[in-house]
Design a protein around this motif. Sequence first.
Motif, PDB file in Angstrom:
ATOM      1  N   GLN A  58     -41.337  26.596  -7.885  1.00 56.92           N
ATOM      2  CA  GLN A  58     -42.607  26.902  -7.346  1.00 56.92           C
ATOM      3  C   GLN A  58     -42.939  25.746  -6.248  1.00 56.92           C
ATOM      4  O   GLN A  58     -42.789  24.672  -6.555  1.00 56.92           O
ATOM      5  CB  GLN A  58     -43.830  27.015  -8.282  1.00 56.92           C
ATOM      6  N   ARG A  59     -43.639  26.447  -5.095  1.00 52.53           N
ATOM      7  CA  ARG A  59     -44.118  25.312  -4.069  1.00 52.53           C
ATOM      8  C   ARG A  59     -45.172  26.000  -3.548  1.00 52.53           C
ATOM      9  O   ARG A  59     -45.664  27.243  -3.465  1.00 52.53           O
ATOM     10  CB  ARG A  59     -43.000  25.351  -2.884  1.00 52.53           C
ATOM     11  N   SER A  60     -46.024  25.092  -2.940  1.00 56.81           N
ATOM     12  CA  SER A  60     -47.381  25.351  -2.456  1.00 56.81           C
ATOM     13  C   SER A  60     -47.660  24.313  -1.239  1.00 56.81           C
ATOM     14  O   SER A  60     -47.338  23.210  -1.428  1.00 56.81           O
ATOM     15  CB  SER A  60     -48.399  25.583  -3.648  1.00 56.81           C
ATOM     16  N   VAL A  61     -48.723  24.624  -0.466  1.00 55.03           N
ATOM     17  CA  VAL A  61     -49.121  23.856   0.587  1.00 55.03           C
ATOM     18  C   VAL A  61     -50.491  23.909   0.383  1.00 55.03           C
ATOM     19  O   VAL A  61     -51.088  24.834   0.640  1.00 55.03           O
ATOM     20  CB  VAL A  61     -48.584  24.306   2.043  1.00 55.03           C
ATOM     21  N   ASP A  62     -51.190  22.662   0.216  1.00 60.77           N
ATOM     22  CA  ASP A  62     -52.660  22.428   0.234  1.00 60.77           C
ATOM     23  C   ASP A  62     -53.101  22.292   1.594  1.00 60.77           C
ATOM     24  O   ASP A  62     -52.434  21.453   2.473  1.00 60.77           O
ATOM     25  CB  ASP A  62     -53.179  21.479  -0.646  1.00 60.77           C
ATOM     26  N   THR A  91     -38.221  24.665   2.658  1.00 65.91           N
ATOM     27  CA  THR A  91     -39.253  25.055   3.396  1.00 65.91           C
ATOM     28  C   THR A  91     -40.605  25.485   2.761  1.00 65.91           C
ATOM     29  O   THR A  91     -40.530  26.132   1.726  1.00 65.91           O
ATOM     30  CB  THR A  91     -38.981  25.873   4.748  1.00 65.91           C
ATOM     31  N   ALA A  92     -41.674  25.268   3.333  1.00 69.17           N
ATOM     32  CA  ALA A  92     -43.082  26.020   2.724  1.00 69.17           C
ATOM     33  C   ALA A  92     -43.890  26.372   3.842  1.00 69.17           C
ATOM     34  O   ALA A  92     -43.828  25.618   4.725  1.00 69.17           O
ATOM     35  CB  ALA A  92     -43.735  24.963   1.744  1.00 69.17           C
ATOM     36  N   VAL A  93     -44.822  27.307   3.755  1.00 73.10           N
ATOM     37  CA  VAL A  93     -45.468  27.750   4.868  1.00 73.10           C
ATOM     38  C   VAL A  93     -46.945  27.852   4.623  1.00 73.10           C
ATOM     39  O   VAL A  93     -47.446  27.940   3.520  1.00 73.10           O
ATOM     40  CB  VAL A  93     -45.413  29.407   5.028  1.00 73.10           C
ATOM     41  N   ALA A  94     -47.501  27.020   5.644  1.00 78.81           N
ATOM     42  CA  ALA A  94     -49.032  26.955   5.611  1.00 78.81           C
ATOM     43  C   ALA A  94     -49.630  27.840   6.456  1.00 78.81           C
ATOM     44  O   ALA A  94     -49.107  27.858   7.828  1.00 78.81           O
ATOM     45  CB  ALA A  94     -49.270  25.432   5.822  1.00 78.81           C
ATOM     46  N   ARG A  95     -51.026  28.395   6.187  1.00 77.47           N
ATOM     47  CA  ARG A  95     -51.727  29.158   7.219  1.00 77.47           C
ATOM     48  C   ARG A  95     -53.001  28.701   7.410  1.00 77.47           C
ATOM     49  O   ARG A  95     -53.671  28.411   6.547  1.00 77.47           O
ATOM     50  CB  ARG A  95     -51.738  30.469   6.535  1.00 77.47           C
ATOM     51  N   LEU A  96     -53.161  28.448   8.778  1.00 77.30           N
ATOM     52  CA  LEU A  96     -54.683  27.636   9.039  1.00 77.30           C
ATOM     53  C   LEU A  96     -55.739  28.701   9.408  1.00 77.30           C
ATOM     54  O   LEU A  96     -55.340  29.846   9.635  1.00 77.30           O
ATOM     55  CB  LEU A  96     -54.245  26.874  10.240  1.00 77.30           C
ATOM     56  N   GLU A  97     -56.775  28.243   9.195  1.00 80.29           N
ATOM     57  CA  GLU A  97     -57.999  29.179   9.625  1.00 80.29           C
ATOM     58  C   GLU A  97     -58.034  29.285  11.088  1.00 80.29           C
ATOM     59  O   GLU A  97     -58.665  30.359  11.544  1.00 80.29           O
ATOM     60  CB  GLU A  97     -59.430  28.724   8.914  1.00 80.29           C
ATOM     61  N   ALA A  98     -57.611  28.392  11.866  1.00 79.43           N
ATOM     62  CA  ALA A  98     -57.748  28.294  13.165  1.00 79.43           C
ATOM     63  C   ALA A  98     -56.546  27.777  13.932  1.00 79.43           C
ATOM     64  O   ALA A  98     -55.884  26.933  13.139  1.00 79.43           O
ATOM     65  CB  ALA A  98     -59.023  27.555  13.796  1.00 79.43           C
ATOM     66  N   PRO A  99     -56.013  28.181  15.128  1.00 81.09           N
ATOM     67  CA  PRO A  99     -54.860  27.299  15.631  1.00 81.09           C
ATOM     68  C   PRO A  99     -54.858  25.991  15.631  1.00 81.09           C
ATOM     69  O   PRO A  99     -56.285  25.567  15.642  1.00 81.09           O
ATOM     70  CB  PRO A  99     -54.705  27.891  17.174  1.00 81.09           C
ATOM     71  N   LEU A 100     -53.926  25.362  15.329  1.00 80.89           N
ATOM     72  CA  LEU A 100     -53.728  23.816  15.196  1.00 80.89           C
ATOM     73  C   LEU A 100     -54.218  23.255  16.656  1.00 80.89           C
ATOM     74  O   LEU A 100     -54.999  22.214  16.715  1.00 80.89           O
ATOM     75  CB  LEU A 100     -52.402  23.393  15.277  1.00 80.89           C
ATOM     76  N   ASP A 107     -49.299  14.639   6.822  1.00 79.05           N
ATOM     77  CA  ASP A 107     -48.829  14.891   5.697  1.00 79.05           C
ATOM     78  C   ASP A 107     -49.671  14.405   4.502  1.00 79.05           C
ATOM     79  O   ASP A 107     -49.464  12.988   4.652  1.00 79.05           O
ATOM     80  CB  ASP A 107     -47.247  14.176   5.625  1.00 79.05           C
ATOM     81  N   GLY A 108     -50.243  14.936   3.789  1.00 77.97           N
ATOM     82  CA  GLY A 108     -51.094  14.584   3.095  1.00 77.97           C
ATOM     83  C   GLY A 108     -50.614  13.383   1.894  1.00 77.97           C
ATOM     84  O   GLY A 108     -51.035  12.516   1.276  1.00 77.97           O
ATOM     85  N   THR A 109     -49.018  13.739   1.491  1.00 76.96           N
ATOM     86  CA  THR A 109     -48.520  13.049   0.482  1.00 76.96           C
ATOM     87  C   THR A 109     -48.240  11.511   1.244  1.00 76.96           C
ATOM     88  O   THR A 109     -48.344  10.612   0.420  1.00 76.96           O
ATOM     89  CB  THR A 109     -47.135  13.742   0.142  1.00 76.96           C
ATOM     90  N   CYS A 110     -48.052  11.565   2.448  1.00 79.32           N
ATOM     91  CA  CYS A 110     -47.596  10.511   3.143  1.00 79.32           C
ATOM     92  C   CYS A 110     -49.184   9.543   3.223  1.00 79.32           C
ATOM     93  O   CYS A 110     -48.886   8.210   3.187  1.00 79.32           O
ATOM     94  CB  CYS A 110     -47.180  10.861   4.449  1.00 79.32           C
ATOM     95  N   LEU A 111     -50.292  10.173   3.603  1.00 81.53           N
ATOM     96  CA  LEU A 111     -51.123   9.214   3.461  1.00 81.53           C
ATOM     97  C   LEU A 111     -51.724   8.787   2.268  1.00 81.53           C
ATOM     98  O   LEU A 111     -52.500   7.663   2.288  1.00 81.53           O
ATOM     99  CB  LEU A 111     -52.497  10.436   3.856  1.00 81.53           C
ATOM    100  N   ASP A 112     -51.162   9.139   1.155  1.00 84.44           N
ATOM    101  CA  ASP A 112     -51.216   8.501   0.100  1.00 84.44           C
ATOM    102  C   ASP A 112     -50.548   7.202  -0.252  1.00 84.44           C
ATOM    103  O   ASP A 112     -49.715   7.278  -0.914  1.00 84.44           O
ATOM    104  CB  ASP A 112     -51.157   9.340  -1.306  1.00 84.44           C
ATOM    105  N   GLY A 113     -50.903   6.295   0.486  1.00 86.07           N
ATOM    106  CA  GLY A 113     -50.245   4.987   0.370  1.00 86.07           C
ATOM    107  C   GLY A 113     -49.716   4.136   1.393  1.00 86.07           C
ATOM    108  O   GLY A 113     -49.102   3.409   1.238  1.00 86.07           O
ATOM    109  N   ALA A 114     -49.282   5.353   2.454  1.00 88.40           N
ATOM    110  CA  ALA A 114     -48.706   4.590   3.973  1.00 88.40           C
ATOM    111  C   ALA A 114     -49.721   4.726   4.939  1.00 88.40           C
ATOM    112  O   ALA A 114     -50.870   5.130   5.073  1.00 88.40           O
ATOM    113  CB  ALA A 114     -47.531   5.742   4.103  1.00 88.40           C
TER     114      ALA A 114
END
Length: 254
Positions: A58-62, A91-100, A107-114
């Motif tokens: 299982q994989r997901s993108v927050d 790979t995992a797919v994220a869908r945005l509410e508005a264009p980037l 990267d949220g995981t990177c932000l946790d400590g970097a």
Amino acid sequence: MVGRRVLIGVLAVAVVLVGLATMAWSTAGEPVWWTRADITEHGTEIRVRYTGSECDQQRSVDVDESSAEVVLTVTTRALTSGCSDVGVARTAVARLEAPLGERALFDGTCLDGADRDFCRTKVTLTGAEGRAVRKPLHAPANYDPDTVGFVACAKTLVEGRVVRVVDGAPGRMLTTLHVDTWVRPASGPSTITVDTPDIAAEGAYDRWPAAMPIRLFVDVDPDALPSWHFEDPGWRAILDAAPKAEGSECFYGP
């Protein structure tokens, strides 16, 4: 006595089931770093690449969006039974509410400590589609890849038509193309076959049909997904940048 035996039997089955469930799933979810992102034509869907386990089930993108930035955090859940430690490109797919658009991508995981600047992702090509690549660990302070840098990271960059697409090695596909225009390298045969990751492997895209016109970017990184959504403005920028890229090296290496 019979009732007691039945109760003991039921309890034994329950213990076995609980044990299997505990053995099967290693965790409720583990955040993982992603390394690259492909941005679709309309800018509302981002496909991120990361190194996972062969047991990922299982994989997901927050997705956390604001007017200034987008933070994508990939979480995986791995089956522990009978798996090796060999890393697998996922790979995992994220869908945005508005264009980037011009918003910063993190990267949220990177932000946790970097460092926050390190975790910010740079979009290397503007227009209908962009490839986003995180700043390399040892990149200079003025790191800012542009279209020339994007072209420099192409192993094959051509315009032509699809002849056929067939299975390659597991997780890969072989695409035969009739080439009308060579961009990188500057010249080549009229028909080629390129080996890339299978764009249909994760179910996000369909393989290209025969006779489809295509502008194709194949990365120097053999595990990188190819890019093919290039509208006229972006393609003209690539053609203009190609001569300058001849003497340039890819900033993240082959």
